[in-house]
Write an enzyme that holds these catalytic residues in place. Structure first.
Site, PDB file in Angstrom:
ATOM      1  N   GLY A 136       0.799  -1.229   0.000  1.00 16.61           N
ATOM      2  CA  GLY A 136       0.000   0.000   0.000  1.00 16.61           C
ATOM      3  C   GLY A 136       0.830   1.276   0.000  1.00 16.61           C
ATOM      4  O   GLY A 136       0.271   2.360  -0.178  1.00 16.61           O
ATOM      5  N   SER A 168       5.414 -11.147  -5.206  1.00 15.55           N
ATOM      6  CA  SER A 168       4.386 -11.088  -6.246  1.00 15.55           C
ATOM      7  C   SER A 168       4.730  -9.975  -7.223  1.00 15.55           C
ATOM      8  O   SER A 168       5.537  -9.098  -6.947  1.00 15.55           O
ATOM      9  CB  SER A 168       3.035 -10.807  -5.607  1.00 15.55           C
ATOM     10  OG  SER A 168       3.113  -9.616  -4.871  1.00 15.55           O
ATOM     11  N   ARG A 169       4.112 -10.039  -8.387  1.00 10.43           N
ATOM     12  CA  ARG A 169       4.111  -8.895  -9.285  1.00 10.43           C
ATOM     13  C   ARG A 169       2.987  -7.977  -8.819  1.00 10.43           C
ATOM     14  O   ARG A 169       2.077  -8.396  -8.116  1.00 10.43           O
ATOM     15  CB  ARG A 169       3.840  -9.350 -10.717  1.00 10.43           C
ATOM     16  CG  ARG A 169       4.972 -10.201 -11.284  1.00 10.43           C
ATOM     17  CD  ARG A 169       4.702 -10.500 -12.756  1.00 10.43           C
ATOM     18  NE  ARG A 169       5.664 -11.454 -13.280  1.00 10.43           N
ATOM     19  CZ  ARG A 169       6.873 -11.119 -13.722  1.00 10.43           C
ATOM     20  NH1 ARG A 169       7.282  -9.860 -13.692  1.00 10.43           N
ATOM     21  NH2 ARG A 169       7.689 -12.057 -14.181  1.00 10.43           N
ATOM     22  N   ALA A 170       3.050  -6.716  -9.237  1.00 12.57           N
ATOM     23  CA  ALA A 170       2.017  -5.760  -8.854  1.00 12.57           C
ATOM     24  C   ALA A 170       0.665  -6.200  -9.400  1.00 12.57           C
ATOM     25  O   ALA A 170       0.580  -6.709 -10.517  1.00 12.57           O
ATOM     26  CB  ALA A 170       2.360  -4.396  -9.426  1.00 12.57           C
ATOM     27  N   THR A 192      -2.450  -4.148  -8.173  1.00 13.26           N
ATOM     28  CA  THR A 192      -3.077  -2.823  -8.261  1.00 13.26           C
ATOM     29  C   THR A 192      -2.057  -1.715  -8.013  1.00 13.26           C
ATOM     30  O   THR A 192      -2.382  -0.552  -8.143  1.00 13.26           O
ATOM     31  CB  THR A 192      -4.197  -2.693  -7.214  1.00 13.26           C
ATOM     32  OG1 THR A 192      -3.637  -2.997  -5.936  1.00 13.26           O
ATOM     33  CG2 THR A 192      -5.325  -3.645  -7.497  1.00 13.26           C
ATOM     34  N   SER A 193      -0.815  -2.063  -7.653  1.00 14.95           N
ATOM     35  CA  SER A 193       0.197  -1.047  -7.363  1.00 14.95           C
ATOM     36  C   SER A 193       1.077  -0.836  -8.598  1.00 14.95           C
ATOM     37  O   SER A 193       1.031  -1.621  -9.539  1.00 14.95           O
ATOM     38  CB  SER A 193       1.045  -1.503  -6.180  1.00 14.95           C
ATOM     39  OG  SER A 193       1.913  -2.533  -6.575  1.00 14.95           O
ATOM     40  N   THR A 211       7.685  -6.243  -5.744  1.00 14.81           N
ATOM     41  CA  THR A 211       9.117  -6.528  -5.634  1.00 14.81           C
ATOM     42  C   THR A 211       9.594  -7.328  -6.854  1.00 14.81           C
ATOM     43  O   THR A 211      10.685  -7.086  -7.378  1.00 14.81           O
ATOM     44  CB  THR A 211       9.407  -7.271  -4.323  1.00 14.81           C
ATOM     45  OG1 THR A 211       9.145  -6.363  -3.245  1.00 14.81           O
ATOM     46  CG2 THR A 211      10.847  -7.728  -4.236  1.00 14.81           C
ATOM     47  N   ASP A 221     -10.400  -5.836   2.456  1.00 13.22           N
ATOM     48  CA  ASP A 221      -9.079  -5.842   3.073  1.00 13.22           C
ATOM     49  C   ASP A 221      -9.247  -6.016   4.574  1.00 13.22           C
ATOM     50  O   ASP A 221      -8.752  -5.222   5.356  1.00 13.22           O
ATOM     51  CB  ASP A 221      -8.405  -4.485   2.773  1.00 13.22           C
ATOM     52  CG  ASP A 221      -6.984  -4.690   2.262  1.00 13.22           C
ATOM     53  OD1 ASP A 221      -6.473  -5.808   2.414  1.00 13.22           O
ATOM     54  OD2 ASP A 221      -6.407  -3.744   1.718  1.00 13.22           O
TER      55      ASP A 221
END
Lengths: 504, 504
Positions: free
Chosen positions: A177, A203-205, A207-208, A212, A265
């Site tokens: 976030g 993970s891949r993005a 929603t961001s 990493t 969330d």
């Protein structure tokens, strides 16, 4: 019973993404379409393999003949069949766990066995989107702590379970976030340089503007098989890999796919999601970063404490040692937002460059220190000093270069997006707020992470004085349409608050 | 902004049922597939028409070329396009009501405007299955009375709204769940014979062995357009038609498609569903049948009272006069279960046959009486006697024959299924229970309503004495596989409880 009608398998070059889909001719003798009224799920049997799929009805014999079953791309792969092989088809019975899903929807509490059956049906694609959504929404409205424990355990058990040679397998995780915040890529080399085992899968993005894995991919290959990952960890003590090939807690990915559009969330689902992945990855000591701020995922100290307690309770019951750090989530961490810019910040910190972002360096050292404190060979509280020593001496940089070499070169060379636009201050004053959500959105519109060189380069931080017309950040993009969209969003609201009073 | 790429529309002979689906080549220049990460929804624009659709990726240029968009059957119809016409495609923006859906999932109360926006997006297929499921499950866990009123009103307004010449438009509705119970087909002719307007639209069975539309279709055409329905009502005062062509409260059908597999049956959703359809149909006076029994939808008198109050409150606020009748739902009504058998019972009652099922006749007269009591020309409480008079004199039978003739002949001649098996009593005693749910299930397995001649013919009723080996009911089926499945289910549990003590 009558004999089942045999159909011949015909591959159809349609990619239906997650869903298994098969095509049947409307006049197919194997299945009267009326039988499927209210359900489009069928069981396809081919040799020893069985697949649950959704049917589409074909009205063109060129597409599928009446003695064929058309099998689309993911289904064909999952079935492992060949063209022309014989198969049978029948209406799918309702999933066994459907009664448990319905009970949860009615507000009941589920036991360990019921939760395990939901997770098993979920993992095996036996529940429809409607059913998974109902389960997720019902869980979001109410779950007992025991349900969270049982669900986490069932999710961790449902996919691959990694085991490592070391007794102590450590990890560091952030709930996300906060744009930037690429501490993992600094913590992992420090920990590796110290000699603890840290098999980091990221993970891949979704929603961001960068996960990493997206940022590490600027520097090295991340798309590793389980065997490649093991060999990197054997050689370097750590890896920074994409988790997509390892099938850790696959139920989590399916649940997240539902939660994301609904913006669910809850603490319970955050705990089950993160801890199931860590347990499946064979981690037994975890430092968890919980950023708190007005535009972060967690917005108050009270909420952070509740989330912390739940993480500690569930992790404790499942044999995972956890150290929860509540951190400052009031603004982005580091200067870059987007894969190329974030990778630049990370390397500047590892190289001890004088202009390396101090906040990224400080936070990484604190997190790495807490991870190193898991090492019984260190005196209590000595972790952070040890981390600073490993970073300052260049040992962490060496470890990073070692990991990069072991993982292999990146799939393509990424450069910073050449189309540039600056967000500027409308008046003199101080930066009193940075909207993390807005910053992430503009960077994503610019093309990040699909275009790794797209993103934002922050020039001002919370509390900084600014003069009217002075740049706050620089937008980078490659694609002209993306650039136009991001620039428009930037004009509309750039996400910085400027006030005459000094920041609180 | 860059110019949108134009694609040529190519019809694809695939029936995707409810869903609008389009096929794009993987290398289609109009849309980088990465853009759709996390969402497969696109907006297809063709002239003035716009359609929200889900994409599938095609890897075969024979299927879809890279300058084409493949449009499957329902989407092609909805778009009203022609092959070769130019269209543009773009990622779909999230539905406007998604924030309202998320708020409901978080447990908030929605206002009239928010509920109207959800209903509008639902009706226009702008919400995904996941989103609709989340909304329905969240509503099932909590709704205020005001929300039920606002939702019902929005649903009633979202489709066709019928208007009739008469001031008083009456109807009778049962909430369902009781096999047999084909009272509508007796009530409507009685009411028509009296001269009140009763434009009855019914559903086909979804989970039951017969809906009124399925049973009426044994005797007449039910598949009427709005114009045909109007002409039947003008001529006969009433019709008994299938509602599928009239598009009354289409949101209700979409919500039911979610509720059914999840077995959600809350009073709030029952009220919104039934009343929105009645209001849309132009009904202003409604008799509602609420059967209560241990295997009915409503299982206790207390629950029935709660449901009754909610129906009265919401109907009152929306200007619909309602008379709720709580009836005996402890066993099936009539003898036949399944379209042909139920049609036989209905005609026996209308013909005043000596062996006509008394319970079906009595219940129909009570319901018809309450409907006739809406007529201000009748003295209070005189309705039931008037109904008995119209049935006894043959006027109701004449009205039914008139309706049948006006609607037209049935699409095919249906006969009772020729494969027969009896369920027998395992010992001497009395029938102390009949499981409505089990009876419905066995009749459905036998093929009802797809095979109208399939079903069960009940030979014993609650309280009847039976001897060991005596038949309880007769199973009829046409299809051998269906017969085998139903016979197996019957052997396993026939649904009758026999006890030595006389029934309570």
């Amino acid at each position: 019973m009558t004999e089942p009608v045999h159909l011949s398998i015909k591959p159809v070059a349609l990619d239906t993404l997650n869903e298994s889909v098969v095509l049947l001719a409307r006049d197919c003798p194997a299945l009267r379409p009326e039988r499927l009224r209210g359900s489009r799920k069928v069981v396809l049997k081919c040799g020893a393999k069985t697949l649950i799929a959704t049917i589409l009805i074909a009205d063109d014999p060129q597409l599928v003949g009446c003695h064929e079953v058309g099998v689309t791309e993911p289904a064909f792969r999952r079935l492992g069949a060949r063209a022309g092989v014989r198969a049978t088809i029948a209406p799918a019975p309702p999933a066994e766990s459907l009664d448990a899903v319905r009970a949860k929807v009615r507000g009941e509490t589920l036991d360990k066995r019921q939760l395990a059956s939901v997770v098993s049906d979920l993992t095996n694609h036996r529940l429809s989107d409607i059913e998974v959504s109902a389960f997720v929404v019902a869980c979001a409205s109410f779950m007992t702590d025991q349900e969270v424990i049982d669900l986490t355990e069932a999710m961790a058990a449902a996919g691959t379970r990694l085991r490592w040679g070391a007794d102590r397998v450590v990890d560091k995780h952030s709930i996300g976030g906060i744009p930037g915040n690429r501490t993992t890529m600094i913590v992992a080399p420090i920990v590796a340089a110290h000699g603890l085992t840290m098999p980091k899968t990221s993970s891949r993005a979704i929603t961001s503007p960068a996960g990493t894995a997206d940022t590490m991919e600027v520097l090295a290959k991340v798309d590793l098989t389980e065997a490649e990952m093991r060999s990197v960890v054997d050689e370097c003590h750590a890896c920074i890999a994409w988790g997509g090939h390892v099938n850790l807690s696959p139920a989590d990915d399916l649940i997240i796919a539902i939660e994301r559009p609904l913006q669910i969330d809850t603490p319970e689902q955050m705990v089950a999601s993160i801890l199931s992945k860590k347990i499946a990855a064979g981690v037994n000591h975890l430092v968890l970063d919980l950023p708190v701020g007005p535009t972060a995922k967690i917005r108050s100290a009270a909420h952070a404490q509740r989330v912390r307690k739940l993480f500690e309770h569930v992790a404790g019951r499942l044999g995972l040692f956890i150290d929860v750090m509540i951190t400052n989530g009031r603004e982005p961490i580091g200067r870059g937002v987007g894969p190329v810019l974030e990778a630049r910040d990370v390397m500047a910190v590892l190289r001890n460059a004088p202009d390396a972002p101090r906040d990224l360096r400080d936070k990484s050292l604190r997190l790495a220190g807490r991870v190193l404190d898991f090492d019984p060979a260190l005196r209590g509280g000595a972790g952070e000093a040890r981390a600073a020593e490993l970073l300052g001496s260049g040992a962490a940089l060496k470890a990073m270069e070692h990991i990069q070499a072991a993982q292999g070169p990146p799939p393509r060379v990424s450069a910073l997006g050449a189309r540039v636009k600056e967000a500027t201050a409308a008046r003199d004053g101080f930066v009193t707020g940075i909207d993390c959500f807005r910053i992430a959105r503009i960077a994503r519109l610019a093309g990040a992470p699909t275009d790794p060189g797209a993103g934002l380069d922050l020039l001002k931080r919370l509390g900084d004085p600014v003069r009217q017309g002075e740049p706050l950040y620089r937008l980078h993009a490659e694609d002209p349409a993306d650039f136009a969209m991001a620039a428009e969003a930037l004009e509309e609201a750039h996400g910085f608050s400027i006030s005459l009073d000094e920041a609180p």
